[in-house]
Design an enzyme around this catalytic site. Structure first.
Site, PDB file in Angstrom:
ATOM      1  N   ASP A 297      -7.379  -1.298  -9.042  1.00 47.79           N
ATOM      2  CA  ASP A 297      -7.603  -0.965  -7.630  1.00 47.79           C
ATOM      3  C   ASP A 297      -6.303  -1.184  -6.876  1.00 47.79           C
ATOM      4  OD1 ASP A 297      -8.885  -0.347  -5.181  1.00 47.79           O
ATOM      5  OD2 ASP A 297      -9.379  -2.439  -4.819  1.00 47.79           O
ATOM      6  N   SER A 298      -6.268  -0.684  -5.649  1.00 48.47           N
ATOM      7  CA  SER A 298      -5.109  -0.905  -4.793  1.00 48.47           C
ATOM      8  C   SER A 298      -5.010  -2.367  -4.363  1.00 48.47           C
ATOM      9  CB  SER A 298      -5.211  -0.022  -3.549  1.00 48.47           C
ATOM     10  OG  SER A 298      -6.370  -0.368  -2.804  1.00 48.47           O
TER      11      SER A 298
ATOM     12  N   CYS B  55     -11.205   2.372  -7.176  1.00 49.30           N
ATOM     13  CA  CYS B  55     -10.572   2.667  -5.893  1.00 49.30           C
ATOM     14  C   CYS B  55     -10.967   4.087  -5.519  1.00 49.30           C
ATOM     15  CB  CYS B  55      -9.061   2.541  -6.034  1.00 49.30           C
ATOM     16  SG  CYS B  55      -8.108   3.080  -4.601  1.00 49.30           S
TER      17      CYS B  55
ATOM     18  N   GLU C 176      -7.479  -7.951   2.268  1.00 50.43           N
ATOM     19  CA  GLU C 176      -6.431  -8.394   1.343  1.00 50.43           C
ATOM     20  C   GLU C 176      -5.851  -9.751   1.739  1.00 50.43           C
ATOM     21  OE1 GLU C 176      -4.902  -7.161  -1.546  1.00 50.43           O
ATOM     22  OE2 GLU C 176      -6.589  -5.765  -1.682  1.00 50.43           O
TER      23      GLU C 176
ATOM     24  N   CYS D 267     -15.058   2.763   0.309  1.00 49.62           N
ATOM     25  CA  CYS D 267     -13.893   2.023  -0.181  1.00 49.62           C
ATOM     26  C   CYS D 267     -14.414   0.775  -0.866  1.00 49.62           C
ATOM     27  CB  CYS D 267     -12.968   1.654   0.992  1.00 49.62           C
ATOM     28  SG  CYS D 267     -11.620   0.522   0.555  1.00 49.62           S
TER      29      CYS D 267
ATOM     30  N   HIS E 175     -13.211  -2.059  -1.167  1.00 54.89           N
ATOM     31  CA  HIS E 175     -13.005  -3.294  -0.403  1.00 54.89           C
ATOM     32  C   HIS E 175     -14.196  -3.581   0.528  1.00 54.89           C
ATOM     33  CE1 HIS E 175      -8.774  -2.842  -1.600  1.00 54.89           C
ATOM     34  NE2 HIS E 175      -8.522  -4.041  -1.106  1.00 54.89           N
TER      35      HIS E 175
END
Length: 259
Positions: free
Chosen positions: A9-10, A72, A150, A182, A184
């Site tokens: 993932d990012s 992602c 993040e 997303c 996240h």
């Protein structure tokens, strides 16, 4: 078959997918790659996203991964066709759950919160066209949310304020489903439930992705025959404290990796 499932993932968001995979496939080993130094992917060009996805894929293949989950949405929508065409292992992608939302909605109005890179992709538009006929899809870029997650600011005043500003136009248009586009964003579900009226259903892709991962492993004869608990290794190219907090598994090996 021995060999871990690779997941990238990012950043840390794809751990929401990893948790579902671990729950459904407890005997499988995993290697998770968090490219947090380059997060968010949603702000990058298609060419940049593809280059990063190739780099992540080649690292995981070097670790003998038997399958790769692109955890992602932005990398899936911009790179997965290339990855499937150029590497000889199965890939699982993540798409916004437009189909279940379209089937579930009674108001025929669905909100989707996603990154710019996902919302602008041809795969997202094709999926919407295919499954959302007769449905109004209200798109909202979640600008700034990935960066907050993040850095561990999941429950911050800033995060709440951003969510309120993103959700208000959707609520004014009478949505009854909110799609999290997303990986996240599932970490924001407690906050979303606090903000949204009770009748609004929050939909994410985690469990469906885990089911698909299991199905593809079975189809290709790749399931791990071991009855031992899986081993889990995590790498990040940023400070690992947030990753440790989200994984919350004392047996997991979590390391910084300069990549």
């Amino acid at each position: 078959m021995q060999g871990p499932i690779g997941i990238f993932d990012s950043g840390v968001g794809g751990t929401s997918i990893w948790k579902e995979i671990k729950k459904m496939l407890p005997h499988e080993d995993t290697i998770y790659l968090a490219d947090s130094a380059n997060a968010p992917y949603g702000e990058k060009s298609k060419e940049e996203i593809l280059a990063l996805s190739i780099k992540n894929t080649e690292f995981l293949i070097q670790q003998n991964c038997k399958m790769i989950v692109v955890a992602c949405n932005t990398a899936t929508t911009n790179a997965i066709d290339y990855l499937r065409a150029n590497y000889g292992i199965p890939f699982i992608g993540i798409e916004p759950a437009i189909k279940p939302a379209a089937l579930h909605t009674k108001t025929k109005k669905v909100g989707i919160l996603a990154t710019k890179g996902t919302l602008s992709s041809s795969l997202f538009h094709n999926t919407s066209k295919l499954f959302a006929e007769g449905i109004t899809v209200i798109e909202q870029e979640g600008k700034g949310l990935v960066e907050l997650i993040e850095t561990g600011q999941i429950n911050s005043v800033v995060t709440r304020g951003l969510l309120l500003s993103f959700l208000r136009p959707m609520l004014e248009q009478d949505i009854d489903c909110l799609v999290l586009g997303c990986t996240h964003y599932p970490y924001l579900i407690p906050l979303l439930k606090d903000i949204l009226p009770e009748h609004i259903t929050i939909i994410d892709s985690g469990e469906a992705v885990a089911r698909q991962t299991k199905a593809i492993l079975e189809k290709n004869g790749l399931l791990n025959p071991s009855d031992h608990e899986g081993q889990h290794v995590f790498y990040s190219n940023q400070e690992i404290e947030v990753l440790k907090n989200l994984v919350d598994d004392s047996n997991a090996q979590i390391s910084y990796l300069d990549f």
